[in-house]
Design a protein around this motif. Sequence first.
Motif, mmCIF file in Angstrom:
data_model
loop_
_atom_site.group_PDB
_atom_site.id
_atom_site.type_symbol
_atom_site.label_atom_id
_atom_site.label_comp_id
_atom_site.label_asym_id
_atom_site.label_seq_id
_atom_site.Cartn_x
_atom_site.Cartn_y
_atom_site.Cartn_z
ATOM 1 N N GLU A 421 4.698 -2.308 -36.501
ATOM 2 C CA GLU A 421 4.605 -3.550 -37.289
ATOM 3 C C GLU A 421 4.450 -4.765 -36.377
ATOM 4 O OE1 GLU A 421 8.063 -3.686 -39.776
ATOM 5 O OE2 GLU A 421 7.510 -1.859 -40.874
ATOM 6 N N GLN A 422 5.167 -4.744 -35.250
ATOM 7 C CA GLN A 422 5.043 -5.835 -34.265
ATOM 8 C C GLN A 422 3.621 -5.925 -33.730
ATOM 9 O OE1 GLN A 422 7.751 -6.765 -31.082
ATOM 10 N NE2 GLN A 422 9.420 -5.653 -32.085
ATOM 11 N N GLU A 425 1.594 -7.711 -36.271
ATOM 12 C CA GLU A 425 1.926 -9.132 -36.296
ATOM 13 C C GLU A 425 1.276 -9.882 -35.134
ATOM 14 O OE1 GLU A 425 6.180 -9.171 -36.246
ATOM 15 O OE2 GLU A 425 6.350 -8.308 -38.263
#
Length: 554
Positions: A421-422, A425
């Motif tokens: 997920e990072q 982002e």
Amino acid sequence: MGTKRKTNPPRHPPNPSLLQFISAVDLGFCVLTMIFKLGLQPNAYTMNTLLLGICNESKMNEALELFQKVVENGYSCDQCTYSIIIRGLCRSGQTCLALDILTEMNENRSFKPDVVCYGTIIDGFCKERSIEDALIIFQDMLDRSIEPNATIYATLIHGLCSTGKWDEAKRLLTDMVKIGISPNLNVVTHNMVIDILCKEGKIVKALDIWELMTHNGLKPDVITYNSLIRGFCFSGLWKEAASLFHRMMDEGIHPFVVTFSSLIDALCKQKRVKEALTMLELMSERGVKADVITYSSLIYGFCLSGQWKEAASFFHRQMDEGIHPNVVTFNSLIDALCKQRKVKEAHRMLELMSERDVKPDVITYNSLIHGFCLSGQWKEAESLFHKMTDEGIHPDVVTFNSLIDALCKQNRVKEAFTMLEQMSERGVKPDVITYNSLIHGLCRSGQWKEATNFLSGMACQGMCPDKSTLNFMLDAFCKQGMMEEAEAVLELMNKKDVKPDEITYGTMIIGYCLQGEMDKAKDVFDLMIAKGFSPSLGTYKMLVNAYSKIKAER
């Protein structure tokens, strides 16, 4: 006593805080206004100076307005006035507008465009990659009997090369020779083309230009040879590079440090460090001093060959000679240490970089993070990741892959997906390695359904895991007796044109044997033989045991 002389009060100097906001061009306009008020007519030099100042400040709307006033009101101007506005427009990316002014010059015949006007517009079109337009202007120039100079030829040739029109570039090079442009300028232009071709890996075409040089009676210089040698090295043609190097010396052309460094770098990348050291000795004999690139290449070569002591020795020798190591030098050493799992020593190198004001880059941190992950030191890897981002160095897909893989190997799959997920982002796109690590992690932790869903999602994105991951999934499913899922993976392999190997077939055979599905096991065995693969001893044993068990039960 004599009378006291009356003095004028002191004049206050202009306010410096006001002057800093008044540009030289604004002051120029003030002077021009004063000239008009006095009933004087400004000459061409005055108008050209003011027009040039406006163009230099990139105020092209004001420049065009002034130019139109000059032309419409009949103020003094000359050919230089037109050249200034044409150059200003071309520099600001308005080449088509500059062409309109050139056309107007030709139509009005007030001032005949010269080679500078044409050359400026040709350069403008080439920079805008409108090479066809540039060639039309060039032809118009020739039709009007305006002789092009070396700069125009060089501009056009560079433009043709940048758009891949090598044959036309070659033709113009021949034309340059025919019209008798200075041989030195000719060599420079030929070198430019050779260098571009070598950097793009088009070594055969570069050799064509080199042959054209010699055919046209031009003597290649050290720059010609440097470009060709570097091109050969870049293409992995070491023998050809070495042959060209010896020919260069036979012709009395002294190689630069760039020449030696290119050859040393090529040898080191092939792990031929002994020959690279011989080249270093030759370099010293000829009085050519090694630079940071030379040492970086040698240190990389030693690291690549596993000669850590020699790499460290050359690192200290480099510093003793006052040649400051750069980030490439440190990266080679850090990467070598990390691969040997000497992460403490590698981290010490990072500290030394800081002491020497050498800023680490993403490659430095990637090597260290990967090294700590390999050594199972997750906390240290995580700490480096945060330090990296705090320093404004953006992690790339390699950084995230190391961390995700480490987490998956520790069965910390949930944290691995948080890391994914990072990535999203930060705008870092996962690759096949990212997905492979996550699939391995899901399979290890027994999350078969999630692994299958993840595999399907990966396929939907047009990305297919590699053969090793698919074989890993097959093995996991077969051991769990999930043969339908295993068959789905095999079907995906066929769909995605991932060719099964002996491991794939062997895994499926073992899976069917464990489930007692001997007909299917035999079908896969026959297919395996037909494909030219030899079953392993383990596969044969499994088949024999399975058939023996069935026979005993009967």
